[in-house]
Design a protein around this motif. Structure first.
Motif, PDB file in Angstrom:
ATOM      1  N   LEU A 144       0.828  -1.201   0.000  1.00  0.00           N
ATOM      2  CA  LEU A 144       0.000   0.000   0.000  1.00  0.00           C
ATOM      3  C   LEU A 144       0.863   1.252   0.000  1.00  0.00           C
ATOM      4  CD1 LEU A 144      -2.849   1.187   0.072  1.00  0.00           C
ATOM      5  CD2 LEU A 144      -2.768   1.038   2.569  1.00  0.00           C
ATOM      6  N   ARG A 145       1.939   1.238   0.768  1.00  0.00           N
ATOM      7  CA  ARG A 145       2.838   2.389   0.802  1.00  0.00           C
ATOM      8  C   ARG A 145       3.503   2.605  -0.564  1.00  0.00           C
ATOM      9  NH1 ARG A 145       7.346   2.468   5.404  1.00  0.00           N
ATOM     10  NH2 ARG A 145       7.887   0.557   4.285  1.00  0.00           N
ATOM     11  N   GLU A 146       3.875   1.516  -1.204  1.00  0.00           N
ATOM     12  CA  GLU A 146       4.473   1.595  -2.535  1.00  0.00           C
ATOM     13  C   GLU A 146       3.485   2.191  -3.540  1.00  0.00           C
ATOM     14  OE1 GLU A 146       5.619  -1.852  -5.675  1.00  0.00           O
ATOM     15  OE2 GLU A 146       6.543  -2.043  -3.690  1.00  0.00           O
ATOM     16  N   LEU A 147       2.232   1.735  -3.473  1.00  0.00           N
ATOM     17  CA  LEU A 147       1.212   2.263  -4.375  1.00  0.00           C
ATOM     18  C   LEU A 147       0.890   3.716  -4.038  1.00  0.00           C
ATOM     19  CD1 LEU A 147      -1.095  -0.871  -4.464  1.00  0.00           C
ATOM     20  CD2 LEU A 147       0.157   0.079  -6.406  1.00  0.00           C
ATOM     21  N   GLY A 148       0.946   4.043  -2.748  1.00  0.00           N
ATOM     22  CA  GLY A 148       0.716   5.413  -2.344  1.00  0.00           C
ATOM     23  C   GLY A 148       1.739   6.367  -2.941  1.00  0.00           C
ATOM     24  N   ARG A 149       3.003   5.951  -2.957  1.00  0.00           N
ATOM     25  CA  ARG A 149       4.051   6.789  -3.559  1.00  0.00           C
ATOM     26  C   ARG A 149       3.767   7.002  -5.052  1.00  0.00           C
ATOM     27  NH1 ARG A 149       7.884   3.169  -0.866  1.00  0.00           N
ATOM     28  NH2 ARG A 149       8.517   4.062   1.140  1.00  0.00           N
ATOM     29  N   ALA A 150       3.297   5.943  -5.696  1.00  0.00           N
ATOM     30  CA  ALA A 150       3.029   6.031  -7.134  1.00  0.00           C
ATOM     31  C   ALA A 150       1.850   6.948  -7.431  1.00  0.00           C
ATOM     32  CB  ALA A 150       2.770   4.642  -7.705  1.00  0.00           C
ATOM     33  N   HIS A 151       0.868   6.964  -6.558  1.00  0.00           N
ATOM     34  CA  HIS A 151      -0.358   7.739  -6.807  1.00  0.00           C
ATOM     35  C   HIS A 151      -0.402   9.055  -6.028  1.00  0.00           C
ATOM     36  CE1 HIS A 151      -2.507   4.782  -9.253  1.00  0.00           C
ATOM     37  NE2 HIS A 151      -2.065   3.842  -8.435  1.00  0.00           N
ATOM     38  N   GLY A 152       0.590   9.305  -5.184  1.00  0.00           N
ATOM     39  CA  GLY A 152       0.659  10.592  -4.517  1.00  0.00           C
ATOM     40  C   GLY A 152      -0.122  10.710  -3.225  1.00  0.00           C
ATOM     41  N   PHE A 153      -0.318   9.600  -2.506  1.00  0.00           N
ATOM     42  CA  PHE A 153      -0.939   9.709  -1.184  1.00  0.00           C
ATOM     43  C   PHE A 153      -0.046   9.053  -0.135  1.00  0.00           C
ATOM     44  CE2 PHE A 153      -2.984   5.859  -3.025  1.00  0.00           C
ATOM     45  CZ  PHE A 153      -2.711   4.918  -2.038  1.00  0.00           C
ATOM     46  N   GLY A 154      -0.139   9.560   1.086  1.00  0.00           N
ATOM     47  CA  GLY A 154       0.639   9.002   2.187  1.00  0.00           C
ATOM     48  C   GLY A 154      -0.057   7.813   2.819  1.00  0.00           C
ATOM     49  N   VAL A 155       0.706   6.997   3.512  1.00  0.00           N
ATOM     50  CA  VAL A 155       0.171   5.807   4.180  1.00  0.00           C
ATOM     51  C   VAL A 155       0.812   5.675   5.555  1.00  0.00           C
ATOM     52  CG1 VAL A 155      -0.078   3.296   4.115  1.00  0.00           C
ATOM     53  CG2 VAL A 155      -0.202   4.609   1.986  1.00  0.00           C
ATOM     54  N   GLU A 156       0.015   5.372   6.551  1.00  0.00           N
ATOM     55  CA  GLU A 156       0.563   5.050   7.869  1.00  0.00           C
ATOM     56  C   GLU A 156      -0.272   3.950   8.512  1.00  0.00           C
ATOM     57  OE1 GLU A 156      -0.130   7.853  11.238  1.00  0.00           O
ATOM     58  OE2 GLU A 156      -0.842   9.205   9.643  1.00  0.00           O
ATOM     59  N   ALA A 157       0.374   3.138   9.341  1.00  0.00           N
ATOM     60  CA  ALA A 157      -0.298   2.073  10.082  1.00  0.00           C
ATOM     61  C   ALA A 157      -0.211   2.389  11.573  1.00  0.00           C
ATOM     62  CB  ALA A 157       0.339   0.721   9.792  1.00  0.00           C
ATOM     63  N   LEU A 158      -1.318   2.223  12.274  1.00  0.00           N
ATOM     64  CA  LEU A 158      -1.344   2.484  13.708  1.00  0.00           C
ATOM     65  C   LEU A 158      -1.083   1.210  14.491  1.00  0.00           C
ATOM     66  CD1 LEU A 158      -4.334   4.927  14.299  1.00  0.00           C
ATOM     67  CD2 LEU A 158      -1.969   5.419  13.628  1.00  0.00           C
ATOM     68  N   ALA A 159      -0.420   1.359  15.607  1.00  0.00           N
ATOM     69  CA  ALA A 159      -0.237   0.229  16.522  1.00  0.00           C
ATOM     70  C   ALA A 159      -1.577  -0.154  17.122  1.00  0.00           C
ATOM     71  CB  ALA A 159       0.749   0.610  17.625  1.00  0.00           C
ATOM     72  N   PRO A 160      -1.743  -1.404  17.541  1.00  0.00           N
ATOM     73  CA  PRO A 160      -3.024  -1.812  18.130  1.00  0.00           C
ATOM     74  C   PRO A 160      -3.300  -1.067  19.432  1.00  0.00           C
ATOM     75  CG  PRO A 160      -1.359  -3.533  18.413  1.00  0.00           C
ATOM     76  CD  PRO A 160      -0.770  -2.516  17.489  1.00  0.00           C
ATOM     77  N   VAL A 161      -4.582  -0.825  19.682  1.00  0.00           N
ATOM     78  CA  VAL A 161      -5.012  -0.234  20.951  1.00  0.00           C
ATOM     79  C   VAL A 161      -5.151  -1.359  21.975  1.00  0.00           C
ATOM     80  CG1 VAL A 161      -6.906   0.950  22.132  1.00  0.00           C
ATOM     81  CG2 VAL A 161      -6.176   1.687  19.841  1.00  0.00           C
ATOM     82  N   GLN A 162      -4.633  -1.137  23.163  1.00  0.00           N
ATOM     83  CA  GLN A 162      -4.720  -2.146  24.208  1.00  0.00           C
ATOM     84  C   GLN A 162      -5.466  -1.601  25.424  1.00  0.00           C
ATOM     85  OE1 GLN A 162      -0.859  -3.904  25.099  1.00  0.00           O
ATOM     86  NE2 GLN A 162      -1.153  -5.307  23.383  1.00  0.00           N
ATOM     87  N   VAL A 163      -6.234  -2.475  26.044  1.00  0.00           N
ATOM     88  CA  VAL A 163      -6.932  -2.179  27.295  1.00  0.00           C
ATOM     89  C   VAL A 163      -6.618  -3.304  28.270  1.00  0.00           C
ATOM     90  CG1 VAL A 163      -9.184  -1.925  28.415  1.00  0.00           C
ATOM     91  CG2 VAL A 163      -8.780  -0.874  26.174  1.00  0.00           C
ATOM     92  N   ASP A 164      -6.071  -2.945  29.414  1.00  0.00           N
ATOM     93  CA  ASP A 164      -5.692  -3.937  30.428  1.00  0.00           C
ATOM     94  C   ASP A 164      -4.770  -5.008  29.847  1.00  0.00           C
ATOM     95  OD1 ASP A 164      -7.229  -2.621  32.358  1.00  0.00           O
ATOM     96  OD2 ASP A 164      -9.028  -3.756  31.831  1.00  0.00           O
ATOM     97  N   GLY A 165      -3.851  -4.583  28.977  1.00  0.00           N
ATOM     98  CA  GLY A 165      -2.870  -5.498  28.418  1.00  0.00           C
ATOM     99  C   GLY A 165      -3.370  -6.366  27.281  1.00  0.00           C
TER     100      GLY A 165
END
Length: 311
Positions: A137-158
Motif C-alpha cells: 500500500l505504501r508503494e502504491l501510495g508513492r506512485a499515486h501521490g498519497f501518504g500511508v501510515e499504520a497504527l499500533a493496536p489499541v490495548q486495554v488492560d494489556g
C-alpha cells in the motif's frame, strides 16, 4: 455524514483522508483510526471510511462467520458519531472479492475518494486473496501521490482491542470488559416491528427488534435500559434468542419496558444490556412461563435499581 454504495456518484467534493475496514462494533481501535484521520485532515478536511456489507468473512463462509456486533444502520450511526464525513459501503460479492490490490487502490482510493492520506490498522490486508499489505500500500501510495501510515493496536488492560474480544466478552456476560473495549456500553439498535403479541396476552407487552443479520453474540434474558432516539432511558427486561417457550422461530430481541404504556411500532429502539439473568428455556405450560417472567422482572428491577443508564 454522507454514505453511498458502489461507486460513489458523485464522488467526494475534494480530497479525503481515508481508513478502511469492517468496523464491526466501531470499538476503540476503530475510533483511533478515525481520530488519526481527523488529525491529518484537520477540521476543514474530510474523513472517509471504506467498509463492506456483507462483511467479507460472512460472504466467504456464511455458516461459520462470527455473529455481528452491529447491523449496517447502527454501524453507520456509530461511524458518524466517531467523526466520519463520508462512508463508502462497498457491496462485498464475487466481483469485489476478485479485485486485485492494485485495482483496489486505483478504483477505490484514487478514483473513488481522491485520497491524500490513508490510515490503516497494524494487521490490514487488502485485495484478492489478501495479497496487499502495508508495504504494498505504501508503494502504491508513492506512485499515486498519497501518504500511508499504520497504527499500533489499541490495548486495554494489556489486551489488544478487537471485535473478537468484544464478542467473547459479551457472550460471557462480561459487559464491563466489552464496554472498556468499545469505549461505551454495548447496545443494539433496530426498528420496532409487530410480533405475535403473545407477551401482551401474558401481561408483558414487548417491543420486538430483529438482531443483526448473521446473529448476535448475546442469547438469553437480560436486565436492560432502552430508549427511543432522543428519549429517556427506561428500565426493562429483554429476551434475545429463538423463544423456545412460545414455539420458537427467527431470532428476535423482545424488550419489556417497566411501567410504560405507549406505541413504539416503527420507531428505532436502542437497547443497552446491563446484566445477564438466565438462558432461554422451555416451560411445561403458560402458568410456569408467566411465573418465570415475574421472577425475571423482579430480578431485573433489583439489578437496575443499583445501576443507571450511564453506568
Amino acid at each position: 455524514m454522507r454514505f453511498f454504495r458502489d461507486p460513489p456518484d458523485p464522488g467526494p467534493d475534494g480530497p479525503t483522508v481515508v481508513t478502511i475496514g469492517n468496523f464491526d462494533g466501531v470499538h476503540l481501535g476503530h475510533q483511533a483510526l478515525i481520530r488519526r484521520c481527523r488529525q491529518v485532515a484537520g477540521e476543514s478536511g474530510r474523513v472517509a471510511v471504506v467498509t463492506f456489507e456483507p462483511l467479507p468473512r460472512a460472504w466467504f463462509s456464511p455458516d461459520t462467520a462470527p455473529p455481528r456486533l452491529a447491523g449496517p444502520a447502527q454501524k453507520l450511526a456509530l461511524l458518524q458519531s466517531a467523526g466520519v464525513d463520508l462512508a463508502w459501503v462497498m457491496r462485498f460479492n464475487g466481483r469485489s472479492a476478485a479485485l486485485g490490490a492494485d485495482d483496489f487502490v486505483t478504483r477505490v482510493l484514487v478514483q473513488g475518494l481522491a485520497a491524500t492520506h490513508v490510515v490503516i490498522g497494524h494487521d490490514f490486508r487488502f485485495g484478492c486473496g489478501r495479497e496487499g499489505d502495508f508495504d504494498r500500500l505504501r508503494e502504491l501510495g508513492r506512485a499515486h501521490g498519497f501518504g500511508v501510515e499504520a497504527l499500533a493496536p489499541v490495548q486495554v488492560d494489556g489486551q489488544t482491542v478487537s471485535s473478537t474480544v468484544v464478542r467473547a466478552a459479551l457472550t460471557a456476560g462480561r459487559f464491563d470488559q466489552a464496554a472498556a473495549a468499545l469505549g461505551r456500553r454495548y447496545t443494539l439498535c433496530g426498528r420496532v416491528i409487530r410480533g405475535r403479541q403473545l407477551g401482551r396476552k401474558l401481561g408483558y407487552p414487548t417491543a420486538n427488534v430483529r438482531p443483526p443479520r448473521g446473529g448476535s453474540p448475546l442469547a438469553g434474558i437480560y436486565a436492560v435500559h432502552a430508549r427511543v432516539a432522543g428519549g429517556p432511558w427506561r428500565p426493562g427486561v429483554a429476551s434475545l434468542g429463538h423463544r423456545p417457550a412460545v414455539g420458537g422461530g427467527e431470532a428476535l430481541l423482545e424488550v419489556h419496558l417497566f411501567d410504560f404504556d405507549g406505541d413504539l411500532y416503527g420507531q428505532r429502539l436502542e437497547t443497552r444490556f446491563v446484566e445477564w439473568i438466565r438462558e432461554e428455556r422451555n416451560f411445561d405450560d403458560l402458568a410456569a412461563l408467566t411465573a418465570q417472567m415475574n421472577n425475571d422482572e423482579d430480578r431485573a428491577r433489583a439489578i437496575l435499581a443499583a445501576a443507571t443508564p450511564e453506568d
